[in-house]
Design a protein around this motif. Structure first.
Motif, PDB file in Angstrom:
ATOM      1  N   MET A 326      33.762  75.989   4.821  1.00 38.32           N
ATOM      2  CA  MET A 326      33.603  74.948   3.815  1.00 38.32           C
ATOM      3  C   MET A 326      34.931  74.629   3.144  1.00 38.32           C
ATOM      4  N   HIS A 327      35.262  73.356   3.122  1.00 32.04           N
ATOM      5  CA  HIS A 327      36.450  72.835   2.458  1.00 32.04           C
ATOM      6  C   HIS A 327      36.175  72.659   0.968  1.00 32.04           C
ATOM      7  N   SER A 328      37.247  72.626   0.189  1.00 31.45           N
ATOM      8  CA  SER A 328      37.095  72.480  -1.257  1.00 31.45           C
ATOM      9  C   SER A 328      38.042  71.411  -1.771  1.00 31.45           C
ATOM     10  N   HIS A 350      30.478  82.497   9.380  1.00 29.27           N
ATOM     11  CA  HIS A 350      31.273  83.704   9.567  1.00 29.27           C
ATOM     12  C   HIS A 350      32.607  83.680   8.824  1.00 29.27           C
ATOM     13  N   HIS A 351      32.937  82.561   8.207  1.00 28.03           N
ATOM     14  CA  HIS A 351      34.197  82.443   7.490  1.00 28.03           C
ATOM     15  C   HIS A 351      33.921  82.192   6.012  1.00 28.03           C
ATOM     16  N   ALA A 352      34.651  82.863   5.132  1.00 23.02           N
ATOM     17  CA  ALA A 352      34.510  82.628   3.701  1.00 23.02           C
ATOM     18  C   ALA A 352      34.840  81.173   3.381  1.00 23.02           C
ATOM     19  N   CYS A 353      34.121  80.614   2.423  1.00 23.48           N
ATOM     20  CA  CYS A 353      34.312  79.213   2.041  1.00 23.48           C
ATOM     21  C   CYS A 353      35.489  79.065   1.078  1.00 23.48           C
ATOM     22  N   ASP A 354      36.086  77.882   1.083  1.00 20.25           N
ATOM     23  CA  ASP A 354      37.153  77.584   0.122  1.00 20.25           C
ATOM     24  C   ASP A 354      36.551  77.192  -1.226  1.00 20.25           C
ATOM     25  N   SER A 355      37.297  77.432  -2.302  1.00 20.28           N
ATOM     26  CA  SER A 355      36.898  76.913  -3.604  1.00 20.28           C
ATOM     27  C   SER A 355      38.088  76.832  -4.547  1.00 20.28           C
ATOM     28  N   HIS A 356      38.250  75.659  -5.187  1.00 18.05           N
ATOM     29  CA  HIS A 356      39.253  75.477  -6.235  1.00 18.05           C
ATOM     30  C   HIS A 356      38.772  76.007  -7.586  1.00 18.05           C
ATOM     31  N   TYR A 357      37.501  76.356  -7.684  1.00 14.46           N
ATOM     32  CA  TYR A 357      36.878  76.591  -8.985  1.00 14.46           C
ATOM     33  C   TYR A 357      37.645  77.577  -9.876  1.00 14.46           C
ATOM     34  N   PRO A 358      38.204  78.672  -9.348  1.00 12.50           N
ATOM     35  CA  PRO A 358      38.949  79.570 -10.228  1.00 12.50           C
ATOM     36  C   PRO A 358      40.146  78.912 -10.907  1.00 12.50           C
ATOM     37  N   TRP A 359      40.656  77.823 -10.315  1.00  6.19           N
ATOM     38  CA  TRP A 359      41.782  77.125 -10.918  1.00  6.19           C
ATOM     39  C   TRP A 359      41.357  76.228 -12.074  1.00  6.19           C
ATOM     40  N   GLN A 360      40.075  75.884 -12.162  1.00  7.15           N
ATOM     41  CA  GLN A 360      39.630  74.942 -13.183  1.00  7.15           C
ATOM     42  C   GLN A 360      39.246  75.691 -14.458  1.00  7.15           C
ATOM     43  N   SER A 361      39.952  75.424 -15.527  1.00 11.67           N
ATOM     44  CA  SER A 361      39.711  76.100 -16.807  1.00 11.67           C
ATOM     45  C   SER A 361      38.607  75.432 -17.607  1.00 11.67           C
TER      46      SER A 361
END
Length: 431
Positions: A326-328, A350-361
């Protein structure tokens, strides 16, 4: 009790969300990025929420689309695609332009429609789930896992936005060399428990990015590593990087632009190639799969038209023996909840998904979604399992209203020119 699922109101709220100075091959993230929050309200007073891009081209399509949905059934998900095709798109604004924000190549009217539909489909599924007392994953056929694994999304990063530019402070610090990248990865691991890592490349010459990945491999031996230069390299450079990192990469994402070039790279390396650039619509699948250009497709419900299309994509990938992840994009908690719900229903993820969420304050939810051991637990609450924070939504919408228009369109190259006045988005391949 029979529920009245008629849509009586659709609310669209454009917002500006704080974004750190993350670097990519086009430039740097602006201090604030536009998003659009969609609310679909039924006759029984049930409200479903969705989220998508908030740039002007999306808003111009979303507004008339929203008006056409009033009076329709919230369960008529297939009808969303019929209705959106009835809305005219000002093609001169999208055809032939580069979608810098998504870094996914040329934007078209059809791709724009899918990105707009995605936010509405999620909102309808959320409302339908709430009305029926079912989680979204149940509406998609049921979950096959109780938690979804995500990957730490590493970026080359400035310590802060340029002097004189309004923006929010963060405690991540700079990451401009291998040591900085490793330090960032350690922070991701300490805070969220991530065990796989993806580096956004295409920023520095390939030799420097090879060194950064090598440093990650040394610091986190045996952990899955990925590198994504967003098509910044030629075929020759892509092959050199693949050879240099063949023993440590889980996959190499979009090293070069276009299916033909990707196929040439794929034929010359054993490193699996992944994409969210040359395969972003169903029409692009046959050529890419027949040419052997990619072995992993990074799905993104924002690109593909929603959660049900994401499941259809995953089924096609399984048929051809192509992996899926999964792209983010720069998203908030509504999108993360939607990503988690659909990812929980996909076999063979089988692959961990991407996520920008930790960057969003910042977020528009009453409670942020949590990463535990690098995973997000799948909610079994009705709908997406999230609740809109109207106060927070109002603050971010006010920021959008007060903006002079300079931040309402994502423009990484424009943001870079603040620090480097002569900067222009480089032509590809960059190296």
């Amino acid at each position: 009790m029979t529920r009245d699922l008629t849509i009586t109101e659709v609310r669209l709220t454009p917002i500006l969300v704080a974004d750190p100075p993350l670097l990519n091959t086009q430039g740097v993230h602006q201090p604030y990025t536009p998003r659009l929050i969609v609310e679909v309200v039924t006759a029984d007073g049930v409200t479903g929420v969705g989220e998508t891009y908030g740039d002007g081209t999306y808003l111009e399509l979303a507004q008339p689309f929203a008006r056409k949905l009033v009076g329709r059934q919230v369960s008529d998900l297939n009808g969303l695609f019929t209705v959106v095709n009835e809305v005219a798109v000002e093609r001169a604004r999208v055809e032939g332009q580069v979608d810098v924000g998504g870094l996914r190549g040329v934007q078209t009217a059809d791709k724009l429609r899918l990105s707009v539909v995605s936010g509405f489909e999620v909102a309808c599924l959320d409302a339908l789930g709430k009305a029926l007392g079912l989680p979204v994953h149940a509406l998609l056929g049921g979950k096959v896992r109780d938690a979804v694994e995500y990957s730490a999304y590493l970026f080359y990063k400035w310590a802060g936005h340029p002097e004189g530019v309004a923006g929010e402070k963060d405690d991540w610090g700079a990451a401009l060399d291998p040591a900085g990248v490793v330090a960032q990865a350690r922070t991701f691991t300490e805070r969220y428990g991530f065990t796989s890592f993806k580096l956004k490349g295409g920023v520095f010459p390939p030799e420097q990015e090879i060194a950064a990945v090598r440093a990650l491999a040394e610091a986190f031996p045996g952990h899955p590593l990925r590198l994504d230069p967003n098509g910044a390299w030629s075929v020759t450079t892509s092959l050199k990087v693949a050879e240099a990192l063949a023993d440590v990469l889980e996959y190499l994402e979009d090293p070069t632009l276009g299916t033909a070039a990707m196929a040439e790279v794929a034929a010359g390396t054993s490193v699996p190639l992944a994409t969210n650039m040359c395969v972003t619509t169903f029409a692009e699948i046959p050529e890419a799969f027949m040419a052997g250009a990619v072995r992993v497709v990074l799905s993104d419900h924002h690109y593909w038209g929603g959660l049900r299309n994401t499941r259809e994509l995953a089924a096609i990938c399984r048929t051809f023996g192509v992996g899926v992840s999964m792209h983010s994009n720069t998203h908030l908690g509504i999108s993360l909840a939607a990503m988690t719900q659909v990812a929980s229903t996909i076999p063979g993820l089988h692959h961990a998904c991407d996520s920008h969420y930790p960057w969003q304050s910042e977020d528009v939810l009453t409670e942020r979604l949590a990463f535990e051991g690098g995973c997000v637990k799948v909610s079994d609450a009705p709908g997406l399992g999230v609740e809109l924070d109207r106060g927070a939504l109002g603050v971010l919408h006010r920021r959008w209203l007060d903006d002079d228009g300079s931040l309402r369109e994502r423009d990484d190259a424009g943001a870079m020119r603040v620090a480097e006045p002569g900067w222009v988005a480089p032509s590809m391949p960059r190296w």
